[in-house]
Design a protein around this motif. Structure first.
Motif, PDB file in Angstrom:
ATOM      1  N   LEU A  53     -40.407  27.269 -71.847  1.00  0.00           N
ATOM      2  CA  LEU A  53     -39.978  28.196 -70.810  1.00  0.00           C
ATOM      3  C   LEU A  53     -40.516  27.665 -69.487  1.00  0.00           C
ATOM      4  O   LEU A  53     -41.718  27.687 -69.243  1.00  0.00           O
ATOM      5  CB  LEU A  53     -40.502  29.608 -71.092  1.00  0.00           C
ATOM      6  N   TYR A  61     -39.221  31.543 -65.554  1.00  0.00           N
ATOM      7  CA  TYR A  61     -39.113  32.851 -66.212  1.00  0.00           C
ATOM      8  C   TYR A  61     -37.888  33.626 -65.733  1.00  0.00           C
ATOM      9  O   TYR A  61     -37.111  34.141 -66.553  1.00  0.00           O
ATOM     10  CB  TYR A  61     -40.388  33.653 -65.955  1.00  0.00           C
ATOM     11  N   THR A 107     -39.300  33.694 -80.128  1.00  0.00           N
ATOM     12  CA  THR A 107     -40.607  34.052 -79.568  1.00  0.00           C
ATOM     13  C   THR A 107     -41.648  32.973 -79.851  1.00  0.00           C
ATOM     14  O   THR A 107     -42.538  32.730 -79.032  1.00  0.00           O
ATOM     15  CB  THR A 107     -41.091  35.414 -80.097  1.00  0.00           C
ATOM     16  N   LEU A 126     -40.770  30.393 -77.097  1.00  0.00           N
ATOM     17  CA  LEU A 126     -41.014  30.767 -75.706  1.00  0.00           C
ATOM     18  C   LEU A 126     -42.422  31.297 -75.467  1.00  0.00           C
ATOM     19  O   LEU A 126     -43.072  30.923 -74.488  1.00  0.00           O
ATOM     20  CB  LEU A 126     -39.981  31.807 -75.244  1.00  0.00           C
ATOM     21  N   ALA A 127     -42.895  32.193 -76.335  1.00  0.00           N
ATOM     22  CA  ALA A 127     -44.207  32.809 -76.108  1.00  0.00           C
ATOM     23  C   ALA A 127     -45.354  31.927 -76.588  1.00  0.00           C
ATOM     24  O   ALA A 127     -46.438  31.935 -75.997  1.00  0.00           O
ATOM     25  CB  ALA A 127     -44.278  34.167 -76.802  1.00  0.00           C
ATOM     26  N   ASP A 169     -44.830  28.535 -77.244  1.00  0.00           N
ATOM     27  CA  ASP A 169     -44.489  27.167 -76.811  1.00  0.00           C
ATOM     28  C   ASP A 169     -44.469  26.174 -77.978  1.00  0.00           C
ATOM     29  O   ASP A 169     -44.919  25.034 -77.861  1.00  0.00           O
ATOM     30  CB  ASP A 169     -45.460  26.685 -75.722  1.00  0.00           C
ATOM     31  N   HIS A 183     -54.045  33.053 -73.899  1.00  0.00           N
ATOM     32  CA  HIS A 183     -52.856  33.764 -73.431  1.00  0.00           C
ATOM     33  C   HIS A 183     -52.633  34.974 -74.337  1.00  0.00           C
ATOM     34  O   HIS A 183     -52.246  34.823 -75.509  1.00  0.00           O
ATOM     35  CB  HIS A 183     -51.629  32.848 -73.459  1.00  0.00           C
ATOM     36  N   ASN A 223     -50.881  38.382 -75.807  1.00  0.00           N
ATOM     37  CA  ASN A 223     -49.525  38.928 -75.916  1.00  0.00           C
ATOM     38  C   ASN A 223     -49.562  40.250 -76.662  1.00  0.00           C
ATOM     39  O   ASN A 223     -50.575  40.614 -77.263  1.00  0.00           O
ATOM     40  CB  ASN A 223     -48.544  37.928 -76.538  1.00  0.00           C
ATOM     41  N   TYR A 253     -47.182  33.366 -70.602  1.00  0.00           N
ATOM     42  CA  TYR A 253     -46.484  32.142 -70.980  1.00  0.00           C
ATOM     43  C   TYR A 253     -47.221  30.915 -70.462  1.00  0.00           C
ATOM     44  O   TYR A 253     -47.971  30.972 -69.482  1.00  0.00           O
ATOM     45  CB  TYR A 253     -45.051  32.166 -70.450  1.00  0.00           C
ATOM     46  N   ARG A 254     -46.973  29.800 -71.094  1.00  0.00           N
ATOM     47  CA  ARG A 254     -47.615  28.555 -70.689  1.00  0.00           C
ATOM     48  C   ARG A 254     -47.282  28.191 -69.241  1.00  0.00           C
ATOM     49  O   ARG A 254     -48.104  27.600 -68.530  1.00  0.00           O
ATOM     50  CB  ARG A 254     -47.171  27.432 -71.635  1.00  0.00           C
ATOM     51  N   LEU A 281     -40.566  39.347 -72.934  1.00  0.00           N
ATOM     52  CA  LEU A 281     -39.779  38.181 -73.359  1.00  0.00           C
ATOM     53  C   LEU A 281     -38.372  38.267 -72.779  1.00  0.00           C
ATOM     54  O   LEU A 281     -37.827  39.364 -72.626  1.00  0.00           O
ATOM     55  CB  LEU A 281     -39.676  38.157 -74.892  1.00  0.00           C
TER      56      LEU A 281
END
Length: 585
Positions: free
Chosen positions: A18, A21, A243, A246-247, A249, A359, A361, A375-376, A389
């Motif tokens: 990602l 965003y 997920t 994206l979340a 990575d 990180h 979540n 996110y990264r 997301l």
């Protein structure tokens, strides 16, 4: 103290899945993402096919899928082709014993290869997989297997003798038991799984399942009453895959370690399904937590992405950042946390120990997958859950009289976190409890029961469960805020905060604190901590009393059980304790 945002540089997220965003949110489509998965050759959708078979069909069968590290450090490796063959054998075993589509297969195992094989084989067979905590005693096992109408159980012989035999006669739906480490002749109604697997074919045509066919049954405990069985379907795999990408990575070829036990939802969604659909290598450690062992695994296995829990991070903090610096962790690219909100201090500590933040979540058993994340590629605000997301619409709402749901437009207004239904991994039911399920939805929203705030940049901030929030002299006090302030003190390892009745204020705040190793609980320290909290939070929010505890009650997923602290403090019924970490029920 006010925690500053951790600003990301472009080199911090080079190659991230990602990148932008806002663009991702604007262009995202769940249906488009589903088309990027394989689908069954004869149509339909099946989680196991997407996790394993798809890779084998694409010529990636020789890639390492699963590495299990034993307590004695012995390693068992499974390529994607190996995992497919083993899952096929287990599916054939189920079919041979008459376990069919839609019927429930429960597991009661530690983090052994058989658990992962059983999960995938059950899904290939069109049956429903339901994992149990290996630390459960007979009563919580009986409750869950009864609610789920268990058809089959895969279990170690030791657990069978201790936990299943005493209640076997009460499990009226249970047709067959598979023992994973059978040393003698198996008891009546059970077979030696190794012998069954050896006799089974390693070829199996995955049963035709559709996106809305039931695939997973995860139990979640309420504060009182019996556990709820959250139903998830095969379409959940779309959210697990996206997920993870994206979340977390995740990239094909990554070495991924999720420390969660598959007995709870993270250990299945992100400890089995998501890394495999994304073509990663999954690392599994059968031993319990030990700081140096964990660092050794991170180094030796060259972990790229690490998903762990706040409790574990706080335990690593106890050992000190110096321990981490003795190991080569240069392969580590991304670290994430789940289970309960991560205190700001722990997020920032990641920079000291690893050169990168943790990180945080947010999601629930009911959501089936990550809904809000840091996110990264995005700046991290320590203490924040992050932003929704792509494909997930979140808001802060208030329940009005008459059932009306009103959204909050202003930033940093406390309200209930709500999600628009429609993401693929959303639970489809509480098994056999339609009314309980219906109460989760109102005004076009799924109401999470969590209180939160949203800032002017769209970052969400956890406050507490709706029934955890303390109402003191007209103030609404979120326990997480108080706990985080206490955690800033160098003596504090963990904190749990509750409200206790007060004739004047209605409720006052009381904190329970576990100290770091080597720190003695003294009256002087208690007063010092009260002063620290008062200075940090102000007199309206700071605790009026502090009690020291050697350990705080937690679930095995790492959540501090505030309602249990409150029940014990006030002499109230303790409710369902089946997921309590340190006590076997």
């Amino acid at each position: 103290m006010e925690w500053k945002a951790i600003r990301k540089r472009s080199e911090d997220f080079a190659g991230a899945n990602l990148q932008d965003y806002e663009t991702s949110v604007a262009t995202f489509s769940w249906s488009q993402e589903q088309t990027l998965l394989g689908g069954l050759p004869q149509g339909g959708l099946n989680i196991a096919h997407e996790a394993v078979d798809r890779h084998v069909l694409a010529g990636r069968g020789g890639k390492l899928a699963l590495r299990c590290i034993g307590r004695d450090d012995r390693v068992q490796d499974f390529s994607y082709a190996d995992l497919q063959a083993a899952a096929n054998r287990f599916a054939n075993v189920l079919a041979r014993w008459g376990v069919g589509k839609g019927e429930r297969v429960f597991s009661l195992l530690g983090r052994t290869p058989e658990l992962y094989i059983a999960a995938l084989g059950t899904l290939k067979n069109g049956s429903v997989f339901s994992p149990l905590f290996s630390a459960f005693g007979p009563e919580p096992i009986k409750a869950r297997m009864t609610i789920g109408a268990a058809k089959a159980l895969i279990v170690s012989e030791t657990f069978y003798r201790r936990k299943i035999e005493p209640i076997r006669h009460e499990l009226t739906s249970l047709g067959h038991v598979f023992l994973t480490d059978c040393l003698d002749d198996p008891p009546a109604g059970a077979t030696d799984l190794a012998a069954d697997m050896a006799a089974a074919s390693d070829s199996f045509e995955t049963v035709l399942t559709g996106p809305e066919d039931m695939a997973l049954l995860h139990f979640t405990s309420g504060t009182t009453g019996r556990p709820k069985g959250a139903v998830h379907v095969h379409q959940s795999v779309v959210a697990h895959h996206v997920t993870g990408k994206l979340a977390l990575d995740l990239h094909p070829g990554d070495i991924f370690w999720c420390t969660a036990d598959p007995g709870w939802v993270t250990g299945t969604s992100y400890g089995i399904i998501s890394p495999l659909t994304n073509g990663a290598t999954l690392i599994v450690d059968q031993a319990e937590f030990e700081a140096e062992r964990w660092y050794r695994i991170l180094e030796k296995q060259k972990i790229n992405v690490w998903y762990t829990a706040p409790t574990a991070i706080r335990m690593l903090m106890k050992a000190g950042a110096g321990v981490a610096k003795r190991f080569d962790l240069s392969n580590l690219r991304f670290m994430a946390s789940v289970g309960e909100p991560l205190n700001p201090e722990a997020v920032v500590w990641g920079l000291e120990a690893f050169g990168m933040p943790f990180h945080d979540n947010w999601w629930q058993t009911e959501t089936g997958g990550i809904m809000i994340a840091n996110y990264r590629s995005m700046d991290v605000k320590p203490g924040s859950m992050g932003r929704p997301l792509p494909g997930v619409t979140a808001s802060i709402v208030e329940r009005k009289q008459g059932g009306e749901i009103q959204e909050s437009a202003k930033p940093m207004i406390m309200g209930e976190l709500a999600l628009r239904p429609g993401w693929p991994s959303m639970m489809r039911a509480y098994l056999n409890e339609e009314e309980r399920y219906r109460k989760c939805f109102a005004g076009g929203w799924y109401l999470t029961g969590d209180l939160a705030m949203r800032d002017d940049e769209g970052y969400y901030w956890f406050v507490g469960r709706a029934d955890d929030v303390i109402k003191s002299a007209g103030h609404l006090v979120g326990p997480f805020e108080v706990e985080s302030a206490l955690m800033e003190h160098e003596a504090v390892a963990e904190a749990g905060v509750i409200g206790i009745p007060d004739e004047i204020a209605g409720e006052v705040v009381k904190a329970f604190i576990a100290l770091k190793e080597g720190v003695e609980p003294t009256e002087g320290l208690r007063k010092e901590l009260l002063g620290h909290a008062r200075k940090r939070l102000g007199p309206a929010i700071a605790p009026k009393d502090i009690a020291f505890r050697k350990n705080l009650p937690k679930t095995r997923s790492g959540k501090i059980m505030r309602r249990l602290l409150k029940a014990r403090e006030l002499g109230l019924p303790e409710g369902d304790l089946s997921t309590l970490e340190s006590e076997e029920q």
